[in-house]
Design a protein around this motif. Structure first.
Motif, mmCIF file in Angstrom:
data_model
loop_
_atom_site.group_PDB
_atom_site.id
_atom_site.type_symbol
_atom_site.label_atom_id
_atom_site.label_comp_id
_atom_site.label_asym_id
_atom_site.label_seq_id
_atom_site.Cartn_x
_atom_site.Cartn_y
_atom_site.Cartn_z
ATOM 1 N N SER A 1 1.089 -1.149 0.135
ATOM 2 C CA SER A 1 -0.241 0.373 0.032
ATOM 3 C C SER A 1 0.863 1.137 0.136
ATOM 4 O O SER A 1 0.327 2.630 -0.479
ATOM 5 N N SER A 2 2.062 1.344 0.701
ATOM 6 C CA SER A 2 2.516 1.785 -0.071
ATOM 7 C C SER A 2 3.626 2.624 -1.185
ATOM 8 O O SER A 2 4.333 3.760 -1.664
ATOM 9 N N TYR A 3 3.080 1.926 -2.423
ATOM 10 C CA TYR A 3 4.220 1.757 -3.589
ATOM 11 C C TYR A 3 2.814 2.058 -4.152
ATOM 12 O O TYR A 3 1.326 1.463 -4.708
ATOM 13 N N VAL A 4 2.982 3.146 -5.231
ATOM 14 C CA VAL A 4 2.299 3.350 -6.546
ATOM 15 C C VAL A 4 2.697 1.898 -7.508
ATOM 16 O O VAL A 4 3.864 1.223 -7.128
ATOM 17 N N MET A 5 1.120 1.724 -8.142
ATOM 18 C CA MET A 5 1.976 0.290 -8.932
ATOM 19 C C MET A 5 1.985 0.561 -10.047
ATOM 20 O O MET A 5 0.438 1.391 -11.367
#
Length: 121
Positions: free
Chosen positions: A30-34
């Motif tokens: 949830s801490s990353y843009v995908m």
């Protein structure tokens, strides 16, 4: 160690659909843009779409707007790419990637190994 693992590629006729999946075990998801990228034979890798941390925002390259849909499930640490009305020019290796900036078309920290998508005419 962070790993991104794509699946779901294959051979499909023009006009058909595929759904790609990307698993991200070991990633604080949830801490990353995908994002999804693709690389066709003889061409440079190109950005396709990105989704924000919560999934509330998306950013598509013009060539796939209205045909591709990205989604994510933070509980399952998965990101998906639903591809409809596929065209032969969509043929490429598709990669998922994780980054920190939205929207970004290039700044990603982790990459998967890719999954082949082939669209026949």
């Amino acid at each position: 160690q962070v790993q991104l693992v794509e699946s779901g590629g294959g051979l499909v006729q023009a006009g058909g659909s595929l759904r790609l999946s990307c698993a991200a075990p070991g990633l604080t998801f949830s801490s990353y843009v995908m994002g999804w990228f693709r690389q066709a034979p003889g061409k440079e890798r190109e950005f396709v779409v990105a989704i924000s941390w919560s999934g509330g925002r998306t950013y598509y390259v013009d060539s796939v707007k209205g045909r591709f849909t990205i989604s994510r499930d933070n509980a399952k640490t998965m990101v998906y790419l639903q591809m409809n009305n596929l065209k032969p020019e969509d043929t490429a290796i598709y990669y998922c990637a994780a980054g920190r900036t939205f929207p970004s078309t290039s700044d990603y920290d982790y990459w998967g190994q890719g999954t082949q998508v082939t669209v026949s005419s």
